[in-house]
Motif scaffolding. Structure first.
Motif, PDB file in Angstrom:
ATOM      1  N   ARG A  45       0.748  -1.278  -0.053  1.00  0.00           N
ATOM      2  CA  ARG A  45       0.024  -0.009  -0.106  1.00  0.00           C
ATOM      3  C   ARG A  45       0.914   1.254  -0.140  1.00  0.00           C
ATOM      4  O   ARG A  45       0.544   2.222  -0.705  1.00  0.00           O
ATOM      5  CB  ARG A  45      -0.848  -0.016   0.999  1.00  0.00           C
ATOM      6  CG  ARG A  45      -1.720   1.290   1.250  1.00  0.00           C
ATOM      7  CD  ARG A  45      -2.855   1.276   2.551  1.00  0.00           C
ATOM      8  NE  ARG A  45      -1.882   1.263   3.576  1.00  0.00           N
ATOM      9  CZ  ARG A  45      -2.503   1.302   4.851  1.00  0.00           C
ATOM     10  NH1 ARG A  45      -3.533   0.962   5.192  1.00  0.00           N
ATOM     11  NH2 ARG A  45      -1.676   1.714   6.023  1.00  0.00           N
ATOM     12  N   TYR A  46       1.913   1.191   0.891  1.00  0.00           N
ATOM     13  CA  TYR A  46       2.839   2.490   0.818  1.00  0.00           C
ATOM     14  C   TYR A  46       3.566   2.740  -0.534  1.00  0.00           C
ATOM     15  O   TYR A  46       3.719   3.839  -0.797  1.00  0.00           O
ATOM     16  CB  TYR A  46       4.053   2.341   1.935  1.00  0.00           C
ATOM     17  CG  TYR A  46       3.117   2.218   3.416  1.00  0.00           C
ATOM     18  CD1 TYR A  46       3.132   0.893   3.985  1.00  0.00           C
ATOM     19  CD2 TYR A  46       2.275   3.256   3.584  1.00  0.00           C
ATOM     20  CE1 TYR A  46       2.425   0.940   5.223  1.00  0.00           C
ATOM     21  CE2 TYR A  46       1.934   3.281   5.014  1.00  0.00           C
ATOM     22  CZ  TYR A  46       1.822   2.082   5.703  1.00  0.00           C
ATOM     23  OH  TYR A  46       0.942   1.980   6.750  1.00  0.00           O
ATOM     24  N   LYS A  47       3.852   1.499  -1.191  1.00  0.00           N
ATOM     25  CA  LYS A  47       4.507   1.970  -2.430  1.00  0.00           C
ATOM     26  C   LYS A  47       3.714   2.440  -3.531  1.00  0.00           C
ATOM     27  O   LYS A  47       3.901   3.167  -4.157  1.00  0.00           O
ATOM     28  CB  LYS A  47       5.097   0.508  -2.900  1.00  0.00           C
ATOM     29  CG  LYS A  47       6.207  -0.104  -2.232  1.00  0.00           C
ATOM     30  CD  LYS A  47       6.641  -1.583  -2.689  1.00  0.00           C
ATOM     31  CE  LYS A  47       7.892  -1.891  -1.994  1.00  0.00           C
ATOM     32  NZ  LYS A  47       8.330  -3.536  -2.439  1.00  0.00           N
ATOM     33  N   LEU A  48       2.396   1.778  -3.487  1.00  0.00           N
ATOM     34  CA  LEU A  48       1.270   2.353  -4.354  1.00  0.00           C
ATOM     35  C   LEU A  48       1.127   3.840  -3.880  1.00  0.00           C
ATOM     36  O   LEU A  48       0.942   4.535  -4.971  1.00  0.00           O
ATOM     37  CB  LEU A  48       0.220   1.416  -4.182  1.00  0.00           C
ATOM     38  CG  LEU A  48      -1.195   1.867  -5.183  1.00  0.00           C
ATOM     39  CD1 LEU A  48      -0.675   1.602  -6.855  1.00  0.00           C
ATOM     40  CD2 LEU A  48      -2.401   1.006  -4.830  1.00  0.00           C
ATOM     41  N   THR A  49       0.901   4.159  -2.727  1.00  0.00           N
ATOM     42  CA  THR A  49       0.848   5.729  -2.411  1.00  0.00           C
ATOM     43  C   THR A  49       1.965   6.322  -2.882  1.00  0.00           C
ATOM     44  O   THR A  49       1.853   7.497  -3.567  1.00  0.00           O
ATOM     45  CB  THR A  49       0.659   5.465  -0.848  1.00  0.00           C
ATOM     46  OG1 THR A  49      -0.446   4.846  -0.646  1.00  0.00           O
ATOM     47  CG2 THR A  49       0.331   7.041  -0.393  1.00  0.00           C
ATOM     48  N   PHE A  50       3.217   5.803  -2.611  1.00  0.00           N
ATOM     49  CA  PHE A  50       4.411   6.649  -3.089  1.00  0.00           C
ATOM     50  C   PHE A  50       4.338   6.891  -4.520  1.00  0.00           C
ATOM     51  O   PHE A  50       4.512   7.995  -5.188  1.00  0.00           O
ATOM     52  CB  PHE A  50       5.564   5.987  -2.740  1.00  0.00           C
ATOM     53  CG  PHE A  50       6.890   6.644  -3.157  1.00  0.00           C
ATOM     54  CD1 PHE A  50       7.573   5.893  -4.132  1.00  0.00           C
ATOM     55  CD2 PHE A  50       7.349   7.807  -2.409  1.00  0.00           C
ATOM     56  CE1 PHE A  50       8.724   6.588  -4.862  1.00  0.00           C
ATOM     57  CE2 PHE A  50       8.409   8.515  -3.124  1.00  0.00           C
ATOM     58  CZ  PHE A  50       9.236   7.899  -4.064  1.00  0.00           C
ATOM     59  N   VAL A  51       4.038   5.977  -5.455  1.00  0.00           N
ATOM     60  CA  VAL A  51       4.106   5.720  -6.772  1.00  0.00           C
ATOM     61  C   VAL A  51       2.945   6.810  -7.378  1.00  0.00           C
ATOM     62  O   VAL A  51       3.182   7.599  -8.361  1.00  0.00           O
ATOM     63  CB  VAL A  51       3.911   4.441  -7.448  1.00  0.00           C
ATOM     64  CG1 VAL A  51       3.794   4.566  -8.962  1.00  0.00           C
ATOM     65  CG2 VAL A  51       5.284   3.583  -7.175  1.00  0.00           C
ATOM     66  N   THR A  52       2.053   6.952  -6.724  1.00  0.00           N
ATOM     67  CA  THR A  52       0.784   7.606  -6.955  1.00  0.00           C
ATOM     68  C   THR A  52       0.901   9.196  -6.748  1.00  0.00           C
ATOM     69  O   THR A  52       0.868  10.127  -7.709  1.00  0.00           O
ATOM     70  CB  THR A  52      -0.448   7.405  -6.174  1.00  0.00           C
ATOM     71  OG1 THR A  52      -0.821   5.795  -6.367  1.00  0.00           O
ATOM     72  CG2 THR A  52      -1.715   8.204  -6.784  1.00  0.00           C
TER      73      THR A  52
END
Length: 101
Positions: A2-9
């Motif tokens: 989730r944190y990776k997705l949030t960072f990429v977004t």
């Protein structure tokens, strides 16, 4: 994950907002984001995460309601029940008012 997705977004959003590449690059990024979001693997992962979240929320709801018990004022419990009944509208929904798709 989730944190990776949030960072990429956030990174993509920052790039779009800060870029000087113009509308063409924006449309290209928008198209890429749409393709990723429509990918069956991404959709399945998102749905499974949402379902898992609903399950955890339901468990937390029951644990809290057992611990709190009769300590909640009747006016609050009636308000929660009325909101839940109003949001149901005859559809199959869980305790949180979201559909079980």
């Amino acid at each position: 994950m989730r944190y990776k997705l949030t960072f990429v977004t956030g990174l993509a959003l920052g790039y779009v907002l800060g870029t000087r590449a113009g509308r063409e690059r924006y449309e290209q990024l928008k198209k890429s984001a749409r393709q990723v979001s429509q990918n069956p693997a991404v959709r399945n992962t998102a749905e499974s995460a949402a379902q898992q979240g609903r399950q955890f929320a339901g468990k937390a709801y029951h644990v809290v309601s057992e611990k709190v018990g009769e300590r909640v004022p009747e006016s609050v419990t009636q308000r929660v029940r009325s909101l839940r009944d109003r949001n149901t509208n005859g559809a199959a929904q869980d305790d949180w008012g979201t559909s079980n798709t």
